[in-house]
Design a protein around this motif. Structure first.
Motif, short mmCIF file in Angstrom:
data_model
loop_
_atom_site.label_atom_id
_atom_site.label_comp_id
_atom_site.label_asym_id
_atom_site.label_seq_id
_atom_site.Cartn_x
_atom_site.Cartn_y
_atom_site.Cartn_z
N LEU A 127 -7.35 22.55 -8.71
CA LEU A 127 -7.56 21.20 -9.25
C LEU A 127 -7.16 20.13 -8.24
O LEU A 127 -7.83 19.09 -8.12
CB LEU A 127 -6.79 21.02 -10.56
CG LEU A 127 -7.35 21.81 -11.76
CD1 LEU A 127 -6.40 21.72 -12.94
CD2 LEU A 127 -8.74 21.32 -12.12
N THR A 128 -6.08 20.36 -7.51
CA THR A 128 -5.67 19.41 -6.48
C THR A 128 -6.72 19.31 -5.39
O THR A 128 -7.05 18.21 -4.92
CB THR A 128 -4.31 19.83 -5.87
OG1 THR A 128 -3.36 19.96 -6.92
CG2 THR A 128 -3.83 18.84 -4.85
N GLU A 129 -7.27 20.43 -4.99
CA GLU A 129 -8.31 20.44 -3.95
C GLU A 129 -9.56 19.71 -4.44
O GLU A 129 -10.16 18.92 -3.70
CB GLU A 129 -8.64 21.88 -3.58
CG GLU A 129 -9.55 22.00 -2.38
CD GLU A 129 -9.76 23.46 -1.98
OE1 GLU A 129 -10.87 23.75 -1.49
OE2 GLU A 129 -8.85 24.28 -2.16
N ILE A 130 -9.96 19.93 -5.69
CA ILE A 130 -11.13 19.24 -6.26
C ILE A 130 -10.87 17.74 -6.31
O ILE A 130 -11.73 16.92 -5.96
CB ILE A 130 -11.46 19.81 -7.66
CG1 ILE A 130 -11.97 21.24 -7.52
CG2 ILE A 130 -12.49 18.93 -8.38
CD1 ILE A 130 -12.10 21.98 -8.83
N ARG A 131 -9.68 17.34 -6.73
CA ARG A 131 -9.33 15.92 -6.80
C ARG A 131 -9.43 15.27 -5.42
O ARG A 131 -9.97 14.18 -5.26
CB ARG A 131 -7.91 15.75 -7.35
CG ARG A 131 -7.51 14.27 -7.49
CD ARG A 131 -6.04 14.08 -7.58
NE ARG A 131 -5.44 14.50 -6.31
CZ ARG A 131 -4.18 14.86 -6.18
NH1 ARG A 131 -3.39 14.85 -7.22
NH2 ARG A 131 -3.70 15.24 -5.02
N ASP A 132 -8.88 15.98 -4.41
CA ASP A 132 -8.92 15.43 -3.05
C ASP A 132 -10.35 15.31 -2.53
O ASP A 132 -10.69 14.35 -1.86
CB ASP A 132 -8.08 16.30 -2.11
CG ASP A 132 -6.59 16.24 -2.44
OD1 ASP A 132 -6.18 15.32 -3.17
OD2 ASP A 132 -5.85 17.13 -1.97
N LEU A 133 -11.19 16.28 -2.86
CA LEU A 133 -12.59 16.20 -2.45
C LEU A 133 -13.31 15.04 -3.13
O LEU A 133 -14.09 14.32 -2.51
CB LEU A 133 -13.32 17.52 -2.74
CG LEU A 133 -12.96 18.70 -1.84
CD1 LEU A 133 -13.60 19.98 -2.37
CD2 LEU A 133 -13.40 18.44 -0.41
N LEU A 134 -13.04 14.90 -4.40
CA LEU A 134 -13.68 13.80 -5.13
C LEU A 134 -13.16 12.44 -4.68
O LEU A 134 -13.90 11.45 -4.71
CB LEU A 134 -13.46 13.97 -6.64
CG LEU A 134 -14.23 15.13 -7.29
CD1 LEU A 134 -13.83 15.26 -8.75
CD2 LEU A 134 -15.73 14.92 -7.17
N ALA A 135 -11.93 12.36 -4.26
CA ALA A 135 -11.37 11.09 -3.80
C ALA A 135 -12.04 10.64 -2.51
O ALA A 135 -12.16 9.44 -2.25
CB ALA A 135 -9.87 11.23 -3.59
N GLY A 136 -12.54 11.56 -1.72
CA GLY A 136 -13.19 11.22 -0.47
C GLY A 136 -14.63 10.76 -0.65
O GLY A 136 -15.19 10.08 0.21
N ARG A 137 -15.26 11.05 -1.76
CA ARG A 137 -16.64 10.64 -2.02
C ARG A 137 -16.66 9.31 -2.75
O ARG A 137 -15.75 8.99 -3.50
CB ARG A 137 -17.32 11.69 -2.91
CG ARG A 137 -17.45 13.05 -2.23
CD ARG A 137 -17.87 14.13 -3.16
NE ARG A 137 -19.28 13.99 -3.55
CZ ARG A 137 -19.82 14.61 -4.58
NH1 ARG A 137 -19.07 15.37 -5.35
NH2 ARG A 137 -21.09 14.47 -4.85
N PRO A 138 -17.72 8.52 -2.56
CA PRO A 138 -17.82 7.29 -3.34
C PRO A 138 -18.06 7.62 -4.80
O PRO A 138 -18.78 8.55 -5.13
CB PRO A 138 -19.02 6.57 -2.74
CG PRO A 138 -19.69 7.54 -1.83
CD PRO A 138 -18.76 8.66 -1.59
N SER A 139 -17.43 6.87 -5.66
CA SER A 139 -17.55 7.16 -7.09
C SER A 139 -18.92 6.72 -7.60
O SER A 139 -19.50 5.77 -7.10
CB SER A 139 -16.45 6.44 -7.87
OG SER A 139 -16.63 5.06 -7.77
N PRO A 140 -19.47 7.39 -8.61
CA PRO A 140 -20.77 7.01 -9.16
C PRO A 140 -20.72 5.60 -9.75
O PRO A 140 -21.69 4.86 -9.70
CB PRO A 140 -21.03 8.04 -10.25
CG PRO A 140 -20.03 9.12 -10.07
CD PRO A 140 -18.93 8.58 -9.21
N GLU A 141 -19.59 5.20 -10.30
CA GLU A 141 -19.50 3.85 -10.86
C GLU A 141 -19.56 2.83 -9.76
O GLU A 141 -20.18 1.78 -9.90
CB GLU A 141 -18.18 3.69 -11.64
CG GLU A 141 -18.09 4.60 -12.84
CD GLU A 141 -16.72 4.60 -13.45
OE1 GLU A 141 -15.83 3.90 -12.95
OE2 GLU A 141 -16.52 5.32 -14.42
N GLY A 142 -18.97 3.13 -8.65
CA GLY A 142 -19.01 2.22 -7.51
C GLY A 142 -20.43 2.07 -6.99
O GLY A 142 -20.88 0.98 -6.62
#
Length: 150
Positions: A127-142
């Motif tokens: 879960l930590t690895e997934i969170r870190d990967l998602l933090a590096g991508r632009p969010s869909p809301e953005g």
């Protein structure tokens, strides 16, 4: 193949069997001569007797006319012989084998600590690895807010 042999030799049953064989066969003659040739005469001299087995004898009269002899010196000699055998076996076999076992255990423990375990990652690590990967991508809301501003 050698590792399996080493494990077999260091197993407790084999060591116990080897100790029993050594006590029964190899040390019996040496210890017997040591006790009967040195210790028995030395302790017998304290009791003014030629050996320990003839010292400390209690004679009890019986009705048959032949007196019964309680030979406490022979029991003490046998106990001394047992203690000598036990000490020789402990210091010559058991103590070195225990030292080798302890050294092998410490070596194995150090090797385990030095190399990381090949265990699968835990749920928290994933879960930590997934969170870190998602933090590096632009969010869909953005992305959505940027598209509406154009």
């Amino acid at each position: 193949m050698i590792k399996g042999f080493k494990e077999f030799i260091l197993r407790g049953n084999v060591i116990d069997l080897a100790v029993a064989v050594v006590i029964g066969a190899a040390f019996t003659a040496i210890v017997n001569s040591l006790v009967t040739g040195i210790f028995n005469p030395a302790i017998g001299a304290l009791f003014n007797s030629e050996s320990l087995t003839t010292a400390l004898v209690l004679t009890i009269p019986t009705t048959s006319g032949e007196p019964a002899k309680l030979m406490f010196g022979a029991v003490i000699a046998a106990a001394m012989q047992f203690l000598i055998v036990a000490a020789v076996v402990y210091f010559a076999l058991v103590l070195p084998i225990n030292h080798l076992k302890k050294a092998a255990f410490l070596k194995q423990k150090q090797e385990e600590e030095a190399t990381p375990a090949d265990l699968p990652p835990t749920e928290t690590e994933l879960l930590t690895e997934i969170r870190d990967l998602l933090a590096g991508r632009p969010s869909p809301e953005g992305n959505h807010s940027q598209q509406t501003a154009r």
